[in-house]
Design a protein around this motif. Structure first.
Motif, PDB file in Angstrom:
ATOM      1  N   LEU A   1       0.826  -1.202   0.000  1.00  0.00           N
ATOM      2  CA  LEU A   1       0.000   0.000   0.000  1.00  0.00           C
ATOM      3  C   LEU A   1       0.862   1.254   0.000  1.00  0.00           C
ATOM      4  O   LEU A   1       0.547   2.237  -0.681  1.00  0.00           O
ATOM      5  N   LYS A   2       1.968   1.219   0.719  1.00  0.00           N
ATOM      6  CA  LYS A   2       2.893   2.360   0.719  1.00  0.00           C
ATOM      7  C   LYS A   2       3.460   2.583  -0.680  1.00  0.00           C
ATOM      8  O   LYS A   2       3.506   3.714  -1.174  1.00  0.00           O
ATOM      9  N   THR A   3       3.866   1.510  -1.340  1.00  0.00           N
ATOM     10  CA  THR A   3       4.388   1.605  -2.704  1.00  0.00           C
ATOM     11  C   THR A   3       3.332   2.162  -3.657  1.00  0.00           C
ATOM     12  O   THR A   3       3.604   3.089  -4.434  1.00  0.00           O
ATOM     13  N   LEU A   4       2.135   1.615  -3.588  1.00  0.00           N
ATOM     14  CA  LEU A   4       1.061   2.087  -4.456  1.00  0.00           C
ATOM     15  C   LEU A   4       0.703   3.547  -4.175  1.00  0.00           C
ATOM     16  O   LEU A   4       0.455   4.313  -5.108  1.00  0.00           O
ATOM     17  N   SER A   5       0.684   3.922  -2.905  1.00  0.00           N
ATOM     18  CA  SER A   5       0.359   5.299  -2.535  1.00  0.00           C
ATOM     19  C   SER A   5       1.381   6.268  -3.123  1.00  0.00           C
ATOM     20  O   SER A   5       1.020   7.335  -3.643  1.00  0.00           O
ATOM     21  N   GLU A   6       2.653   5.902  -3.046  1.00  0.00           N
ATOM     22  CA  GLU A   6       3.708   6.749  -3.611  1.00  0.00           C
ATOM     23  C   GLU A   6       3.531   6.889  -5.125  1.00  0.00           C
ATOM     24  O   GLU A   6       3.635   7.988  -5.675  1.00  0.00           O
ATOM     25  N   GLU A   7       3.269   5.771  -5.793  1.00  0.00           N
ATOM     26  CA  GLU A   7       3.097   5.799  -7.244  1.00  0.00           C
ATOM     27  C   GLU A   7       1.865   6.594  -7.666  1.00  0.00           C
ATOM     28  O   GLU A   7       1.857   7.214  -8.732  1.00  0.00           O
ATOM     29  N   ALA A   8       0.832   6.578  -6.837  1.00  0.00           N
ATOM     30  CA  ALA A   8      -0.406   7.302  -7.138  1.00  0.00           C
ATOM     31  C   ALA A   8      -0.363   8.738  -6.623  1.00  0.00           C
ATOM     32  O   ALA A   8      -1.329   9.475  -6.801  1.00  0.00           O
ATOM     33  N   HIS A   9       0.748   9.115  -5.985  1.00  0.00           N
ATOM     34  CA  HIS A   9       0.905  10.463  -5.409  1.00  0.00           C
ATOM     35  C   HIS A   9      -0.197  10.766  -4.399  1.00  0.00           C
ATOM     36  O   HIS A   9      -0.805  11.824  -4.405  1.00  0.00           O
ATOM     37  N   GLU A  10      -0.453   9.773  -3.540  1.00  0.00           N
ATOM     38  CA  GLU A  10      -1.442   9.915  -2.470  1.00  0.00           C
ATOM     39  C   GLU A  10      -0.766   9.685  -1.132  1.00  0.00           C
ATOM     40  O   GLU A  10       0.285   9.046  -1.054  1.00  0.00           O
ATOM     41  N   ASP A  11      -1.366  10.213  -0.081  1.00  0.00           N
ATOM     42  CA  ASP A  11      -0.854   9.969   1.263  1.00  0.00           C
ATOM     43  C   ASP A  11      -1.057   8.505   1.623  1.00  0.00           C
ATOM     44  O   ASP A  11      -2.053   7.889   1.231  1.00  0.00           O
ATOM     45  N   PHE A  12      -0.115   7.943   2.374  1.00  0.00           N
ATOM     46  CA  PHE A  12      -0.211   6.562   2.833  1.00  0.00           C
ATOM     47  C   PHE A  12      -1.173   6.499   4.020  1.00  0.00           C
ATOM     48  O   PHE A  12      -0.932   7.117   5.050  1.00  0.00           O
ATOM     49  N   PRO A  13      -2.259   5.745   3.898  1.00  0.00           N
ATOM     50  CA  PRO A  13      -3.241   5.633   4.983  1.00  0.00           C
ATOM     51  C   PRO A  13      -2.796   4.582   6.017  1.00  0.00           C
ATOM     52  O   PRO A  13      -3.093   3.396   5.873  1.00  0.00           O
ATOM     53  N   GLU A  14      -2.103   5.017   7.039  1.00  0.00           N
ATOM     54  CA  GLU A  14      -1.468   4.109   7.993  1.00  0.00           C
ATOM     55  C   GLU A  14      -2.427   3.339   8.891  1.00  0.00           C
ATOM     56  O   GLU A  14      -2.076   2.269   9.379  1.00  0.00           O
ATOM     57  N   GLU A  15      -3.598   3.836   9.149  1.00  0.00           N
ATOM     58  CA  GLU A  15      -4.470   3.256  10.169  1.00  0.00           C
ATOM     59  C   GLU A  15      -5.590   2.376   9.622  1.00  0.00           C
ATOM     60  O   GLU A  15      -6.567   2.136  10.307  1.00  0.00           O
ATOM     61  N   LEU A  16      -5.450   1.871   8.416  1.00  0.00           N
ATOM     62  CA  LEU A  16      -6.510   1.037   7.852  1.00  0.00           C
ATOM     63  C   LEU A  16      -6.497  -0.362   8.461  1.00  0.00           C
ATOM     64  O   LEU A  16      -5.448  -0.882   8.828  1.00  0.00           O
ATOM     65  N   ASN A  17      -7.671  -0.971   8.528  1.00  0.00           N
ATOM     66  CA  ASN A  17      -7.741  -2.378   8.935  1.00  0.00           C
ATOM     67  C   ASN A  17      -7.531  -3.248   7.695  1.00  0.00           C
ATOM     68  O   ASN A  17      -7.386  -2.739   6.581  1.00  0.00           O
TER      69      ASN A  17
ATOM     70  N   MET B   1      -9.293  -3.064   0.062  1.00  0.00           N
ATOM     71  CA  MET B   1     -10.076  -2.260  -0.877  1.00  0.00           C
ATOM     72  C   MET B   1      -9.264  -1.086  -1.420  1.00  0.00           C
ATOM     73  O   MET B   1      -9.347  -0.752  -2.599  1.00  0.00           O
ATOM     74  N   LYS B   2      -8.442  -0.474  -0.552  1.00  0.00           N
ATOM     75  CA  LYS B   2      -7.599   0.638  -0.996  1.00  0.00           C
ATOM     76  C   LYS B   2      -6.539   0.140  -1.985  1.00  0.00           C
ATOM     77  O   LYS B   2      -6.228   0.821  -2.970  1.00  0.00           O
ATOM     78  N   ILE B   3      -5.994  -1.044  -1.736  1.00  0.00           N
ATOM     79  CA  ILE B   3      -5.032  -1.634  -2.669  1.00  0.00           C
ATOM     80  C   ILE B   3      -5.699  -1.833  -4.031  1.00  0.00           C
ATOM     81  O   ILE B   3      -5.119  -1.469  -5.069  1.00  0.00           O
ATOM     82  N   ASP B   4      -6.897  -2.377  -4.045  1.00  0.00           N
ATOM     83  CA  ASP B   4      -7.615  -2.559  -5.316  1.00  0.00           C
ATOM     84  C   ASP B   4      -7.798  -1.224  -6.027  1.00  0.00           C
ATOM     85  O   ASP B   4      -7.594  -1.121  -7.245  1.00  0.00           O
ATOM     86  N   GLU B   5      -8.189  -0.212  -5.283  1.00  0.00           N
ATOM     87  CA  GLU B   5      -8.413   1.123  -5.848  1.00  0.00           C
ATOM     88  C   GLU B   5      -7.128   1.675  -6.461  1.00  0.00           C
ATOM     89  O   GLU B   5      -7.113   2.185  -7.588  1.00  0.00           O
ATOM     90  N   LEU B   6      -6.017   1.571  -5.715  1.00  0.00           N
ATOM     91  CA  LEU B   6      -4.758   2.128  -6.197  1.00  0.00           C
ATOM     92  C   LEU B   6      -4.155   1.282  -7.318  1.00  0.00           C
ATOM     93  O   LEU B   6      -3.455   1.826  -8.190  1.00  0.00           O
ATOM     94  N   GLN B   7      -4.397  -0.004  -7.323  1.00  0.00           N
ATOM     95  CA  GLN B   7      -3.941  -0.832  -8.447  1.00  0.00           C
ATOM     96  C   GLN B   7      -4.632  -0.371  -9.726  1.00  0.00           C
ATOM     97  O   GLN B   7      -4.003  -0.292 -10.781  1.00  0.00           O
ATOM     98  N   GLU B   8      -5.905  -0.086  -9.630  1.00  0.00           N
ATOM     99  CA  GLU B   8      -6.649   0.413 -10.788  1.00  0.00           C
ATOM    100  C   GLU B   8      -6.095   1.752 -11.235  1.00  0.00           C
ATOM    101  O   GLU B   8      -5.878   1.978 -12.424  1.00  0.00           O
ATOM    102  N   LYS B   9      -5.829   2.626 -10.281  1.00  0.00           N
ATOM    103  CA  LYS B   9      -5.345   3.966 -10.585  1.00  0.00           C
ATOM    104  C   LYS B   9      -3.944   3.939 -11.201  1.00  0.00           C
ATOM    105  O   LYS B   9      -3.661   4.703 -12.126  1.00  0.00           O
ATOM    106  N   THR B  10      -3.084   3.059 -10.707  1.00  0.00           N
ATOM    107  CA  THR B  10      -1.696   3.018 -11.182  1.00  0.00           C
ATOM    108  C   THR B  10      -1.473   2.024 -12.316  1.00  0.00           C
ATOM    109  O   THR B  10      -0.415   2.033 -12.940  1.00  0.00           O
TER     110      THR B  10
END
Length: 72
Positions: free
Chosen positions: A37-53, A59-68
């Protein structure tokens, strides 16, 4: 013979499950999820959401995979 598929002969038959239905979905995200998620967040130029369950991280990984364009 039972109507349900044997998970040993069809190991992916129950692999896709809504994260909201996971019994461990409320637990903190795993180390592997956090790392990816940290890698994907960096590639998508988004903040890393540290407190997710686990479920929300999935779900965020799926979203960022689509975006990147990764992972698909």
């Amino acid at each position: 013979m039972a109507d349900t598929e044997n998970p040993k002969t069809h190991p992916t038959s129950n692999a896709v499950k809504d994260p909201h239905d996971w019994t461990t979905g409320d637990e903190p995200m795993t180390g592997a999820q956090a790392s990816y998620l940290k890698t994907l967040s960096e590639e998508a130029h988004e903040d890393f959401p540290e407190e997710l369950n686990k479920a929300d991280a999935s779900m965020k990984i799926d979203e960022l995979q689509e975006k990147t364009g990764r992972g698909k």
